[in-house]
Design a protein around this motif. Structure first.
Motif, PDB file in Angstrom:
ATOM      1  N   ARG A  95     -40.487  18.549 -65.317  1.00 23.36           N
ATOM      2  CA  ARG A  95     -39.663  17.881 -64.305  1.00 23.36           C
ATOM      3  C   ARG A  95     -38.211  17.779 -64.761  1.00 23.36           C
ATOM      4  O   ARG A  95     -37.283  17.974 -63.957  1.00 23.36           O
ATOM      5  N   ASP A  96     -37.984  17.514 -66.044  1.00 25.51           N
ATOM      6  CA  ASP A  96     -36.614  17.441 -66.557  1.00 25.51           C
ATOM      7  C   ASP A  96     -35.959  18.817 -66.557  1.00 25.51           C
ATOM      8  O   ASP A  96     -34.749  18.939 -66.332  1.00 25.51           O
ATOM      9  N   ARG A  97     -36.758  19.868 -66.811  1.00 25.43           N
ATOM     10  CA  ARG A  97     -36.200  21.225 -66.760  1.00 25.43           C
ATOM     11  C   ARG A  97     -35.718  21.558 -65.355  1.00 25.43           C
ATOM     12  O   ARG A  97     -34.645  22.129 -65.165  1.00 25.43           O
ATOM     13  N   LEU A  98     -36.531  21.202 -64.346  1.00 23.86           N
ATOM     14  CA  LEU A  98     -36.119  21.463 -62.969  1.00 23.86           C
ATOM     15  C   LEU A  98     -34.811  20.750 -62.642  1.00 23.86           C
ATOM     16  O   LEU A  98     -33.924  21.306 -61.987  1.00 23.86           O
ATOM     17  N   ARG A  99     -34.684  19.517 -63.132  1.00 23.91           N
ATOM     18  CA  ARG A  99     -33.446  18.780 -62.912  1.00 23.91           C
ATOM     19  C   ARG A  99     -32.279  19.453 -63.619  1.00 23.91           C
ATOM     20  O   ARG A  99     -31.181  19.583 -63.057  1.00 23.91           O
ATOM     21  N   ASP A 100     -32.493  19.904 -64.857  1.00 25.81           N
ATOM     22  CA  ASP A 100     -31.430  20.584 -65.602  1.00 25.81           C
ATOM     23  C   ASP A 100     -31.003  21.872 -64.918  1.00 25.81           C
ATOM     24  O   ASP A 100     -29.850  22.304 -65.042  1.00 25.81           O
ATOM     25  N   CYS A 101     -31.940  22.482 -64.198  1.00 26.48           N
ATOM     26  CA  CYS A 101     -31.633  23.733 -63.498  1.00 26.48           C
ATOM     27  C   CYS A 101     -31.033  23.481 -62.118  1.00 26.48           C
ATOM     28  O   CYS A 101     -30.742  24.437 -61.386  1.00 26.48           O
ATOM     29  N   GLY A 102     -30.869  22.222 -61.737  1.00 22.78           N
ATOM     30  CA  GLY A 102     -30.201  21.901 -60.483  1.00 22.78           C
ATOM     31  C   GLY A 102     -31.106  21.440 -59.365  1.00 22.78           C
ATOM     32  O   GLY A 102     -30.632  21.113 -58.275  1.00 22.78           O
ATOM     33  N   TYR A 103     -32.437  21.394 -59.604  1.00 23.47           N
ATOM     34  CA  TYR A 103     -33.355  20.936 -58.562  1.00 23.47           C
ATOM     35  C   TYR A 103     -33.630  19.456 -58.801  1.00 23.47           C
ATOM     36  O   TYR A 103     -34.591  19.078 -59.454  1.00 23.47           O
ATOM     37  N   ASP A 104     -32.773  18.620 -58.252  1.00 25.18           N
ATOM     38  CA  ASP A 104     -32.793  17.191 -58.558  1.00 25.18           C
ATOM     39  C   ASP A 104     -33.080  16.398 -57.286  1.00 25.18           C
ATOM     40  O   ASP A 104     -32.196  15.803 -56.677  1.00 25.18           O
ATOM     41  N   TYR A 105     -34.345  16.401 -56.882  1.00 27.32           N
ATOM     42  CA  TYR A 105     -34.752  15.725 -55.655  1.00 27.32           C
ATOM     43  C   TYR A 105     -35.944  14.818 -55.936  1.00 27.32           C
ATOM     44  O   TYR A 105     -36.766  15.111 -56.800  1.00 27.32           O
ATOM     45  N   ASN A 106     -36.043  13.737 -55.183  1.00 32.15           N
ATOM     46  CA  ASN A 106     -37.204  12.860 -55.261  1.00 32.15           C
ATOM     47  C   ASN A 106     -38.236  13.405 -54.273  1.00 32.15           C
ATOM     48  O   ASN A 106     -38.297  12.995 -53.110  1.00 32.15           O
ATOM     49  N   THR A 107     -39.022  14.358 -54.727  1.00 36.43           N
ATOM     50  CA  THR A 107     -39.922  15.076 -53.840  1.00 36.43           C
ATOM     51  C   THR A 107     -41.139  15.555 -54.610  1.00 36.43           C
ATOM     52  O   THR A 107     -41.243  15.375 -55.824  1.00 36.43           O
ATOM     53  N   TRP A 108     -42.070  16.160 -53.902  1.00 36.87           N
ATOM     54  CA  TRP A 108     -43.231  16.775 -54.544  1.00 36.87           C
ATOM     55  C   TRP A 108     -42.772  17.925 -55.428  1.00 36.87           C
ATOM     56  O   TRP A 108     -41.921  18.724 -55.035  1.00 36.87           O
ATOM     57  N   MET A 109     -43.359  18.018 -56.620  1.00 36.40           N
ATOM     58  CA  MET A 109     -43.055  19.112 -57.544  1.00 36.40           C
ATOM     59  C   MET A 109     -44.337  19.548 -58.241  1.00 36.40           C
ATOM     60  O   MET A 109     -45.239  18.733 -58.459  1.00 36.40           O
ATOM     61  N   ALA A 110     -44.424  20.796 -58.593  1.00 35.68           N
ATOM     62  CA  ALA A 110     -45.573  21.297 -59.354  1.00 35.68           C
ATOM     63  C   ALA A 110     -45.172  22.555 -60.091  1.00 35.68           C
ATOM     64  O   ALA A 110     -44.175  23.210 -59.749  1.00 35.68           O
ATOM     65  N   GLU A 111     -45.960  22.882 -61.088  1.00 40.64           N
ATOM     66  CA  GLU A 111     -45.714  24.090 -61.872  1.00 40.64           C
ATOM     67  C   GLU A 111     -47.027  24.778 -62.202  1.00 40.64           C
ATOM     68  O   GLU A 111     -47.973  24.139 -62.665  1.00 40.64           O
ATOM     69  N   ASN A 112     -47.097  26.071 -61.925  1.00 40.02           N
ATOM     70  CA  ASN A 112     -48.180  26.926 -62.408  1.00 40.02           C
ATOM     71  C   ASN A 112     -47.626  27.828 -63.495  1.00 40.02           C
ATOM     72  O   ASN A 112     -46.541  28.405 -63.324  1.00 40.02           O
ATOM     73  N   ILE A 113     -48.349  27.973 -64.586  1.00 39.24           N
ATOM     74  CA  ILE A 113     -48.000  28.981 -65.580  1.00 39.24           C
ATOM     75  C   ILE A 113     -49.238  29.819 -65.885  1.00 39.24           C
ATOM     76  O   ILE A 113     -50.368  29.360 -65.742  1.00 39.24           O
TER      77      ILE A 113
END
Length: 244
Positions: A95-113
């Motif tokens: 979640r912090d990486r997404l924010r550092d990359c500019g995606y800074d929203y209070n919303t649903w988030m998920a990651e598949n690797i």
């Protein structure tokens, strides 16, 4: 190369976290990465959107910020030979990486690797067979996506894939080049007004298939639609050069 395949999935919803279980991008701490997508990453977007459409779920839109986060993550895993949602060496959760990359929203988030597979088709099949990954791919609360893959032959798994999902569509990245497909969807050897008409019929679901569907996504956004038809008309009129 070791062909072992591994997967991991994480989802965060509105700030409450719960683990569910080729880009030459420099993986720097501030998320410096190329947000362009290659042909296999684009193919994964198509597979995901077709999968969602079959179930009446809205399509995902490419996000430049999520693409940057996904590209960075895959390259960082490949460069450092690890497989984890946390960014090893930085102590940074996804979640912090997404924010550092500019995606800074209070919303649903998920990651598949995922790791161990080169192609979009293989990675999509692996995620579809995993309950957690599959739930992310079919979650109607997600509207935006970023996709990245990277390769390092010195690592255990070779290929590393990341998909970032978000509830807010911020900005779709411009395609790396236009066009990315030649528009010859009827397989006759060149883009014509007939190809544009077929694309319009296909996007309106008046026809089920195209003879050469891989040539229909001219603008490289992961879908075949009216914008592609317009670009095909420009190519047929000599106003836009087809890809080499």
């Amino acid at each position: 190369m070791n062909t072992t395949i591994i997967l991991a999935v994480i989802i965060l919803t509105l700030g409450a976290g719960m683990v569910l279980s080729l880009h030459p991008a420099y993986a720097g701490p501030n998320c410096t990465a190329n947000s362009d997508i290659d042909s296999e990453e684009r193919a994964l977007l198509t597979l995901l959107n077709d999968y969602r459409a079959e179930r009446g779920i809205s399509r995902l839109t490419m996000s430049e910020t999520l693409n940057r986060a996904a590209s960075w993550k895959s390259q960082h895993m490949a460069s450092n030979g690890y497989f984890s949602h946390d960014d090893i060496g930085l102590g940074r959760p996804f979640r912090d990486r997404l924010r550092d990359c500019g995606y800074d929203y209070n919303t649903w988030m998920a990651e598949n690797i995922g790791a161990g597979s080169e192609t979009a088709a293989e990675t999509f099949a692996q995620w579809r067979e995993s309950a957690g990954h599959n739930a992310n791919m079919l979650n109607p609360d997600f509207n935006a996506i970023g996709i990245g893959r990277a390769y390092d032959d010195a690592t255990l798994y070779g290929w590393y894939w990341t998909a970032e999902f978000g509830g807010v569509v911020d900005a779709a990245p411009p395609p790396a080049s236009l066009p990315t497909a030649n528009g010859d969807v009827d397989c006759t050897g060149g883009a014509t007004s007939i190809d544009a008409l077929l694309v319009l019929q296909f996007s309106a679901r008046l026809i089920d298939t195209l003879p050469c569907p891989n040539e229909g996504d001219v603008n490289g956004d992961g879908r075949i639609g009216p914008l592609d038809a317009a670009l095909i008309l420009q190519m047929s009129a000599g106003l836009l050069a087809p890809p080499d």
